[in-house]
Design an enzyme around this catalytic site. Structure first.
Site, PDB file in Angstrom:
ATOM      1  N   GLN A   1      -8.106   0.036   5.266  1.00  0.00           N
ATOM      2  CA  GLN A   1      -7.537  -0.125   3.922  1.00  0.00           C
ATOM      3  C   GLN A   1      -7.176  -1.564   3.597  1.00  0.00           C
ATOM      4  O   GLN A   1      -7.395  -2.008   2.472  1.00  0.00           O
ATOM      5  CB  GLN A   1      -6.304   0.759   3.755  1.00  0.00           C
ATOM      6  CG  GLN A   1      -5.753   0.691   2.338  1.00  0.00           C
ATOM      7  CD  GLN A   1      -4.536   1.557   2.114  1.00  0.00           C
ATOM      8  OE1 GLN A   1      -3.883   1.971   3.064  1.00  0.00           O
ATOM      9  NE2 GLN A   1      -4.220   1.825   0.872  1.00  0.00           N
TER      10      GLN A   1
ATOM     11  N   GLU B   1      -7.989   2.291  10.524  1.00  0.00           N
ATOM     12  CA  GLU B   1      -8.396   2.490   9.133  1.00  0.00           C
ATOM     13  C   GLU B   1      -8.561   1.120   8.460  1.00  0.00           C
ATOM     14  O   GLU B   1      -7.842   0.191   8.753  1.00  0.00           O
ATOM     15  CB  GLU B   1      -7.424   3.405   8.393  1.00  0.00           C
ATOM     16  CG  GLU B   1      -6.024   2.867   8.250  1.00  0.00           C
ATOM     17  CD  GLU B   1      -5.811   1.994   7.022  1.00  0.00           C
ATOM     18  OE1 GLU B   1      -6.627   2.016   6.102  1.00  0.00           O
ATOM     19  OE2 GLU B   1      -4.827   1.269   7.005  1.00  0.00           O
TER      20      GLU B   1
ATOM     21  N   THR C   1       0.868  -1.175   0.000  1.00  0.00           N
ATOM     22  CA  THR C   1       0.000   0.000   0.000  1.00  0.00           C
ATOM     23  C   THR C   1       0.907   1.228   0.000  1.00  0.00           C
ATOM     24  O   THR C   1       2.126   1.111  -0.004  1.00  0.00           O
ATOM     25  CB  THR C   1      -0.916   0.043   1.239  1.00  0.00           C
ATOM     26  OG1 THR C   1      -0.122   0.338   2.402  1.00  0.00           O
ATOM     27  CG2 THR C   1      -1.661  -1.268   1.444  1.00  0.00           C
ATOM     28  N   CYS C   2       0.296   2.396   0.092  1.00  0.00           N
ATOM     29  CA  CYS C   2       1.110   3.617   0.132  1.00  0.00           C
ATOM     30  C   CYS C   2       1.902   3.725   1.432  1.00  0.00           C
ATOM     31  O   CYS C   2       2.903   4.434   1.487  1.00  0.00           O
ATOM     32  CB  CYS C   2       0.237   4.853  -0.060  1.00  0.00           C
ATOM     33  SG  CYS C   2      -1.051   5.039   1.176  1.00  0.00           S
ATOM     34  N   ASN C   3       1.487   3.033   2.466  1.00  0.00           N
ATOM     35  CA  ASN C   3       2.159   3.137   3.759  1.00  0.00           C
ATOM     36  C   ASN C   3       2.968   1.922   4.159  1.00  0.00           C
ATOM     37  O   ASN C   3       3.630   1.944   5.194  1.00  0.00           O
ATOM     38  CB  ASN C   3       1.138   3.438   4.862  1.00  0.00           C
ATOM     39  CG  ASN C   3       0.665   4.856   4.815  1.00  0.00           C
ATOM     40  OD1 ASN C   3       1.435   5.765   4.534  1.00  0.00           O
ATOM     41  ND2 ASN C   3      -0.609   5.066   5.074  1.00  0.00           N
ATOM     42  N   ARG C   4       2.942   0.861   3.358  1.00  0.00           N
ATOM     43  CA  ARG C   4       3.702  -0.338   3.732  1.00  0.00           C
ATOM     44  C   ARG C   4       3.923  -1.242   2.540  1.00  0.00           C
ATOM     45  O   ARG C   4       3.128  -1.256   1.608  1.00  0.00           O
ATOM     46  CB  ARG C   4       3.022  -1.107   4.848  1.00  0.00           C
ATOM     47  CG  ARG C   4       1.781  -1.864   4.463  1.00  0.00           C
ATOM     48  CD  ARG C   4       1.150  -2.652   5.614  1.00  0.00           C
ATOM     49  NE  ARG C   4       0.705  -1.746   6.653  1.00  0.00           N
ATOM     50  CZ  ARG C   4       1.254  -1.661   7.873  1.00  0.00           C
ATOM     51  NH1 ARG C   4       2.238  -2.451   8.208  1.00  0.00           N
ATOM     52  NH2 ARG C   4       0.798  -0.797   8.754  1.00  0.00           N
TER      53      ARG C   4
END
Length: 118
Positions: free
Chosen positions: A114, A112, A49-52
């Site tokens: 996601q 969240e 994802t954008c964070n991991r």
């Protein structure tokens, strides 16, 4: 079976580094095939994802350094840039981490949806 989770996230790596090791959808098939063929893992899942970016593997006879080396090569990122930001969880710690990620407890925004909410 030996379960291993290797990854980076918003707590361990800059946005720039996270972007370098992200797996866009068009590269996932190639990445999973390479993991199976080049590192001899029995099974794997890539979460990106954008964070991991995380790789969960049934490693069989493969060790974590082989998987880390594959990740470095696949993304063509210098090892000295990536390795300090990586975390590695084995066996039950990998399962605990996956549960925290999937329910949003290890997210930039607590709770969240996601990962499971797609």
């Amino acid at each position: 079976m030996s379960l291993l989770a290797i990854g980076i996230n918003h707590n361990t790596a800059s946005v720039d580094l996270r972007e370098k090791v992200a797996f866009p959808p068009e590269k996932l098939d190639r990445a999973l095939n390479e993991l199976r063929d080049n590192t001899k893992v029995n099974g794997s899942v890539i979460l990106s994802t954008c964070n991991r970016t995380e790789i969960y593997c049934d490693t069989g006879d493969t060790n974590k350094s082989q998987l880390i080396d594959w990740l470095v090569r696949f993304h063509d990122v210098p090892a000295e840039e990536l390795k300090p930001s990586l975390y590695v969880y084995e066996e039950q710690a990998a399962i605990k981490h996956l549960m925290r990620v999937s329910c949003g407890l290890d997210s930039l925004v607590l709770g969240e949806p996601q990962i499971l909410g797609r």
